[in-house]
Structure formats: C-alpha cells, structure tokens
Design a protein around this motif. Structure first.
Motif, PDB file in Angstrom:
ATOM      1  N   SER A  76     -11.716  -6.144   9.689  1.00  0.00           N
ATOM      2  CA  SER A  76     -13.025  -5.798   9.140  1.00  0.00           C
ATOM      3  C   SER A  76     -12.861  -4.934   7.892  1.00  0.00           C
ATOM      4  O   SER A  76     -13.770  -4.856   7.062  1.00  0.00           O
ATOM      5  N   ALA A  77     -11.699  -4.281   7.757  1.00  0.00           N
ATOM      6  CA  ALA A  77     -11.382  -3.474   6.578  1.00  0.00           C
ATOM      7  C   ALA A  77      -9.869  -3.329   6.492  1.00  0.00           C
ATOM      8  O   ALA A  77      -9.167  -3.429   7.509  1.00  0.00           O
ATOM      9  N   LEU A  78      -9.364  -3.112   5.270  1.00  0.00           N
ATOM     10  CA  LEU A  78      -7.926  -2.968   5.047  1.00  0.00           C
ATOM     11  C   LEU A  78      -7.671  -1.745   4.173  1.00  0.00           C
ATOM     12  O   LEU A  78      -8.392  -1.505   3.203  1.00  0.00           O
ATOM     13  N   ARG A  79      -6.624  -0.984   4.531  1.00  0.00           N
ATOM     14  CA  ARG A  79      -6.159   0.110   3.679  1.00  0.00           C
ATOM     15  C   ARG A  79      -4.675  -0.090   3.450  1.00  0.00           C
ATOM     16  O   ARG A  79      -3.900  -0.245   4.400  1.00  0.00           O
ATOM     17  N   SER A  80      -4.282  -0.107   2.183  1.00  0.00           N
ATOM     18  CA  SER A  80      -2.889  -0.379   1.829  1.00  0.00           C
ATOM     19  C   SER A  80      -2.337   0.785   1.025  1.00  0.00           C
ATOM     20  O   SER A  80      -3.006   1.315   0.133  1.00  0.00           O
ATOM     21  N   ALA A  81      -1.094   1.187   1.335  1.00  0.00           N
ATOM     22  CA  ALA A  81      -0.393   2.222   0.571  1.00  0.00           C
ATOM     23  C   ALA A  81       0.906   1.626   0.062  1.00  0.00           C
ATOM     24  O   ALA A  81       1.742   1.194   0.851  1.00  0.00           O
ATOM     25  N   GLN A  82       1.074   1.576  -1.255  1.00  0.00           N
ATOM     26  CA  GLN A  82       2.236   0.945  -1.862  1.00  0.00           C
ATOM     27  C   GLN A  82       2.951   1.921  -2.790  1.00  0.00           C
ATOM     28  O   GLN A  82       2.306   2.602  -3.587  1.00  0.00           O
ATOM     29  N   ILE A  83       4.266   1.947  -2.683  1.00  0.00           N
ATOM     30  CA  ILE A  83       5.054   2.881  -3.488  1.00  0.00           C
ATOM     31  C   ILE A  83       5.743   2.173  -4.658  1.00  0.00           C
ATOM     32  O   ILE A  83       5.678   2.621  -5.796  1.00  0.00           O
ATOM     33  N   MET A  84       6.399   1.039  -4.404  1.00  0.00           N
ATOM     34  CA  MET A  84       7.202   0.381  -5.438  1.00  0.00           C
ATOM     35  C   MET A  84       6.677  -0.989  -5.860  1.00  0.00           C
ATOM     36  O   MET A  84       7.064  -1.504  -6.902  1.00  0.00           O
TER      37      MET A  84
END
Length: 249
Positions: A76-84
C-alpha cells in the motif's frame, strides 16, 4: 475441522503450490483468526496468485527477484533508502545495465538484458491508476557514483527528476553534510502491506535479497528510515539539489 495432508502443507510452505482463497478462509477459521481485515487481505492476495506478470520469469531469474516484484505489487506504500544506487523503481535502462555489468558474477548478454527488462517491468508499478505512495531517500553518494559514464548518468539524473514529479512519489536527498546516519552501510526497501501484519522489509546483501517479517525487525527498520528521513532535506530542496548535481555531471 478441515484437515490438510502433510504433502499439501509442505508444498505450500515451499511455494511449490499456491493457496486458494477458500483454503485461506478454512485455515483462518481453523486458527480462529479474529482480524477480518488481515484475512481479507490474504484472500485477495491468494485470488491474484498465479496471474501476475512476474510469473513469466519463473525459472529465468532468482526467486528473490520475483518476491521483490510481488512484495511491491501488494504494497500500500513503499519507503526506500539507497546509499550507492538509485532506487530500483526509478532506474533508467542504461543505468541498470551499467550496474549489472559491475555485478560480482558476470552475466551473459542475454541474461543481462533479462535483468534489465525485469527491472523496467517493476517500474510500471508507478503507472497504475492508484500506485502505492512512495518515499525514496537517496544519499548524495548515489548522486555522485557515475555508473555507465557521464552520458548514461546524466540521463539517469534527468529520469530521476521526471519521476519525482509523479503524484505520490517523494524523492528526498540525504546530503554529505548530514554526516553519519542509521543504515549508512546498506540499502532498504520497506513495503507497507494491505494490513500491518503483511509489512515486509527487503534488504540487499552480497548473496541476494533478504526478506524480514518479524515485528522486531519491522520496528527497527521503521526507526532506521525515520532517523534517515530526519537527515534528508525537503522534497523541493532535493529536486534543486539533483538539478545542481546534473549540471555538474
């Protein structure tokens, strides 16, 4: 009480066979599950099972990649954390090719194109009439790591900017000046399920994708994302930041 033979249970647990909506109803009744919203969400997932686009890649790509597509589909929702890297749902094809060319295990041209095709297909999630709300936290490192060279990377930054204008898509940059923060050494995708019991965290590790479902993990990773979000600049400032990086590229 309806009884299920051991072979059926074994095949279901190993994902060799699917689960029908009727069986979900029977099992939820057997276990006296009191949460009607949870049961209905499971029934809806069982109803769709076997008819989704990623099934065409079964046997061609790893099961974990198919699981990511399924997880995103039901979220229903997405949270993404990206470093590289740029977030997978916001990657442009040439950028995807450049990333996979750097993979530890070398791929044949056909295999590489299959991975690119699959990632592009995943991004069509954002074209749905009612896509999940998405928050993408991107560290400045990912905005400076030029996979594919200057031309490819500039095209990727332009694509990132255009995707950030989609309704429901929020892109926020964590600049170098934010100093240290939680999750600095990995990437994370948190998928909010139709009900909280179906929330899932997907973490990339050298051996592939890892999926976490236990409430302890979910609480910890929600905290990680919240703390990283505190270091990120506002969406409008992030757009300006990305444009500035694109000018410098």
């Amino acid at each position: 009480m309806h009884r299920t033979d051991r072979t059926t249970i074994s095949n279901t647990e190993s994902a060799r066979t699917g689960v029908s909506p009727d069986r979900v109803r029977v099992w939820s009744g057997n276990f006296r599950c009191p949460d009607a919203r949870y049961v209905e969400a499971l029934i809806e997932m069982a109803r769709e099972r076997g008819s989704n686009w990623w099934k065409g890649y079964r046997g061609l790509l790893s099961v974990s990649l198919l699981d990511i597509a399924e997880m995103e589909h039901h979220a229903s929702a997405l949270r993404s954390a990206q470093i590289m890297h740029m977030p997978g749902l916001l990657q442009q094809p040439d950028y995807v090719r450049a990333i996979f060319r750097e993979a530890v295990r070398a791929m044949s041209p056909m295999e590489l194109e299959r991975h690119v095709e699959f990632r592009v297909a995943r991004a069509r999630l954002l074209d749905r009439p009612e896509p999940p709300a998405c928050e993408f936290l991107i560290h400045e490192s990912a905005l400076r790591m030029r996979f594919g060279g200057r031309g490819v990377f500039r095209k990727q930054l332009d694509h990132l900017l255009s995707q950030s204008e989609r309704p429901g898509v929020t892109v926020r940059v964590v600049p170098f000046r934010a100093s240290g923060f939680a999750n600095a050494g990995s990437s994370t995708l948190y998928a909010y399920g139709p009900v909280p019991q179906l929330d899932t965290v997907q973490v990339d590790v050298p051996t592939g994708a890892t999926f976490l479902h236990a409430e302890t993990y979910l609480v910890n990773f929600r905290g990680v994302l919240d703390r990283m979000s505190e270091r990120a600049i506002a969406p409008e400032a992030s757009t300006g930041f990305i444009r500035q990086v694109a000018k410098e590229t």
